[in-house]
Write an enzyme that holds these catalytic residues in place. Sequence first.
Site, PDB file in Angstrom:
ATOM      1  CE  LYS A  58     -42.037  54.630  -8.224  1.00  0.00           C
ATOM      2  NZ  LYS A  58     -41.190  55.838  -7.998  1.00  0.00           N
ATOM      3  CE1 TYR A  94     -37.613  54.712 -12.014  1.00  0.00           C
ATOM      4  CE2 TYR A  94     -37.422  52.812 -10.596  1.00  0.00           C
ATOM      5  CZ  TYR A  94     -38.168  53.857 -11.098  1.00  0.00           C
ATOM      6  OH  TYR A  94     -39.466  54.057 -10.687  1.00  0.00           O
ATOM      7  CG  PHE A 153     -32.623  60.357  -6.977  1.00  0.00           C
ATOM      8  CD1 PHE A 153     -33.212  59.384  -7.776  1.00  0.00           C
ATOM      9  CD2 PHE A 153     -32.550  61.658  -7.469  1.00  0.00           C
ATOM     10  CE1 PHE A 153     -33.722  59.680  -9.028  1.00  0.00           C
ATOM     11  CE2 PHE A 153     -33.062  61.970  -8.734  1.00  0.00           C
ATOM     12  CZ  PHE A 153     -33.646  60.974  -9.510  1.00  0.00           C
ATOM     13  NE  ARG A 199     -45.336  61.251 -15.585  1.00  0.00           N
ATOM     14  CZ  ARG A 199     -44.183  61.046 -14.917  1.00  0.00           C
ATOM     15  NH1 ARG A 199     -43.569  59.864 -14.978  1.00  0.00           N
ATOM     16  NH2 ARG A 199     -43.652  61.986 -14.196  1.00  0.00           N
ATOM     17  CB  THR A 207     -41.644  63.480  -9.093  1.00  0.00           C
ATOM     18  OG1 THR A 207     -41.760  63.396 -10.515  1.00  0.00           O
ATOM     19  CG2 THR A 207     -40.653  62.458  -8.587  1.00  0.00           C
ATOM     20  NE  ARG A 238     -45.515  59.626  -8.163  1.00  0.00           N
ATOM     21  CZ  ARG A 238     -44.731  59.794  -9.212  1.00  0.00           C
ATOM     22  NH1 ARG A 238     -44.790  60.910  -9.925  1.00  0.00           N
ATOM     23  NH2 ARG A 238     -43.860  58.855  -9.550  1.00  0.00           N
ATOM     24  CG  ASN A 248     -42.698  58.614  -6.091  1.00  0.00           C
ATOM     25  OD1 ASN A 248     -42.551  57.408  -6.303  1.00  0.00           O
ATOM     26  ND2 ASN A 248     -42.176  59.554  -6.866  1.00  0.00           N
ATOM     27  CG  HIS A 261     -42.459  53.966 -13.217  1.00  0.00           C
ATOM     28  ND1 HIS A 261     -41.420  54.849 -13.391  1.00  0.00           N
ATOM     29  CD2 HIS A 261     -42.731  53.446 -14.450  1.00  0.00           C
ATOM     30  CE1 HIS A 261     -41.062  54.840 -14.681  1.00  0.00           C
ATOM     31  NE2 HIS A 261     -41.843  54.002 -15.342  1.00  0.00           N
ATOM     32  CD  GLU A 293     -40.464  53.205 -18.373  1.00  0.00           C
ATOM     33  OE1 GLU A 293     -39.641  54.095 -18.095  1.00  0.00           O
ATOM     34  OE2 GLU A 293     -41.682  53.285 -18.096  1.00  0.00           O
TER      35      GLU A 293
HETATM   36  P1  ADP Z   1     -41.249  60.220 -12.055  1.00  0.00           P
HETATM   37  O1  ADP Z   1     -41.359  58.933 -11.265  1.00  0.00           O
HETATM   38  O2  ADP Z   1     -42.302  61.207 -11.653  1.00  0.00           O
HETATM   39  O3  ADP Z   1     -41.187  60.001 -13.546  1.00  0.00           O
HETATM   40  P2  ADP Z   1     -38.380  60.746 -12.204  1.00  0.00           P
HETATM   41  O4  ADP Z   1     -38.378  59.931 -13.452  1.00  0.00           O
HETATM   42  O5  ADP Z   1     -37.772  62.110 -12.244  1.00  0.00           O
HETATM   43  O6  ADP Z   1     -39.865  60.908 -11.618  1.00  0.00           O
HETATM   44  O7  ADP Z   1     -37.623  59.952 -11.047  1.00  0.00           O
HETATM   45  C1  ADP Z   1     -37.800  58.560 -10.907  1.00  0.00           C
HETATM   46  C2  ADP Z   1     -38.010  58.233  -9.445  1.00  0.00           C
HETATM   47  O8  ADP Z   1     -36.821  58.559  -8.725  1.00  0.00           O
HETATM   48  C3  ADP Z   1     -39.107  59.058  -8.747  1.00  0.00           C
HETATM   49  O9  ADP Z   1     -40.400  58.544  -8.907  1.00  0.00           O
HETATM   50  C4  ADP Z   1     -38.664  59.003  -7.313  1.00  0.00           C
HETATM   51  O10 ADP Z   1     -39.035  57.754  -6.722  1.00  0.00           O
HETATM   52  C5  ADP Z   1     -37.153  59.048  -7.444  1.00  0.00           C
HETATM   53  N1  ADP Z   1     -36.669  60.432  -7.318  1.00  0.00           N
HETATM   54  C6  ADP Z   1     -36.740  61.408  -8.229  1.00  0.00           C
HETATM   55  N2  ADP Z   1     -36.203  62.553  -7.791  1.00  0.00           N
HETATM   56  C7  ADP Z   1     -35.768  62.298  -6.544  1.00  0.00           C
HETATM   57  C8  ADP Z   1     -35.122  63.059  -5.532  1.00  0.00           C
HETATM   58  N3  ADP Z   1     -34.786  64.334  -5.744  1.00  0.00           N
HETATM   59  N4  ADP Z   1     -34.840  62.442  -4.366  1.00  0.00           N
HETATM   60  C9  ADP Z   1     -35.153  61.149  -4.156  1.00  0.00           C
HETATM   61  N5  ADP Z   1     -35.769  60.361  -5.075  1.00  0.00           N
HETATM   62  C10 ADP Z   1     -36.078  60.919  -6.237  1.00  0.00           C
HETATM   63 MG    MG Z   2     -39.761  59.086 -14.717  1.00  0.00          MG
END
Ligand code: ADP
Ligand code: MG
Length: 141
Positions: free
Chosen positions: A11, A51, A59, A87, A93, A104, A114, A117, A128
């Site tokens: 990212k 997304y 968010f 993962r 996350t 992370r 973070n 992805h 994807e």
């Molecule tokens: P991951 O990236 O671990 O698969 P998710 O698919 O749940 O997580 O969410 C996608 C992305 O959205 C996260 O990597 C993060 O950048 C953002 N995100 C998720 N939850 C939150 C939150 N509660 N507040 C802000 N950003 C969030």
């Molecule tokens: Mg995800």
Amino acid sequence: MPVERTLSIIKPDAVAKNVIGDIIRRFEENGLSVIATNMTHLSAVEAGRFYEVHAERPFYGDLCEFMSSGPVLAMVLEGKNAITLNRQLMGATNPQEAESGTIRADHADSIDANAVHGSDSAENAAIEIAFFFSGLDLHSH
Ligand code: ADP
Ligand code: MG
């Protein structure tokens, strides 16, 4: 364990920190091969399409803004159990909940910035990967 392919994105925050090499080293040292790369700078609209599953989340707007704030490195990783393994290497996350030694835990500043992805299922990995790459761009080795 099946050989799988998964999409990884370094990212904008991690690209800006100059830790692309450190992240790819972790993949390679854990048996994943990089079989495609694409450094790109997404528009907010493109980030929103990527997304789309999160469109209803509070968010979503911030996420699209962040993901289009600078260049990203999209990659296809290939290897045994690649989806779950990636993962695990990424960590949770929220970096405050990420196990020590994960990408992370070491490189993410917050739940929104973070670092990486990773696809969360075989179905989403296929969708994807196709978002960033054509079949001709994938080079198993
Ligand atoms: P991951 O990236 O671990 O698969 P998710 O698919 O749940 O997580 O969410 C996608 C992305 O959205 C996260 O990597 C993060 O950048 C953002 N995100 C998720 N939850 C939150 C939150 N509660 N507040 C802000 N950003 C969030
Ligand atoms: Mg995800």
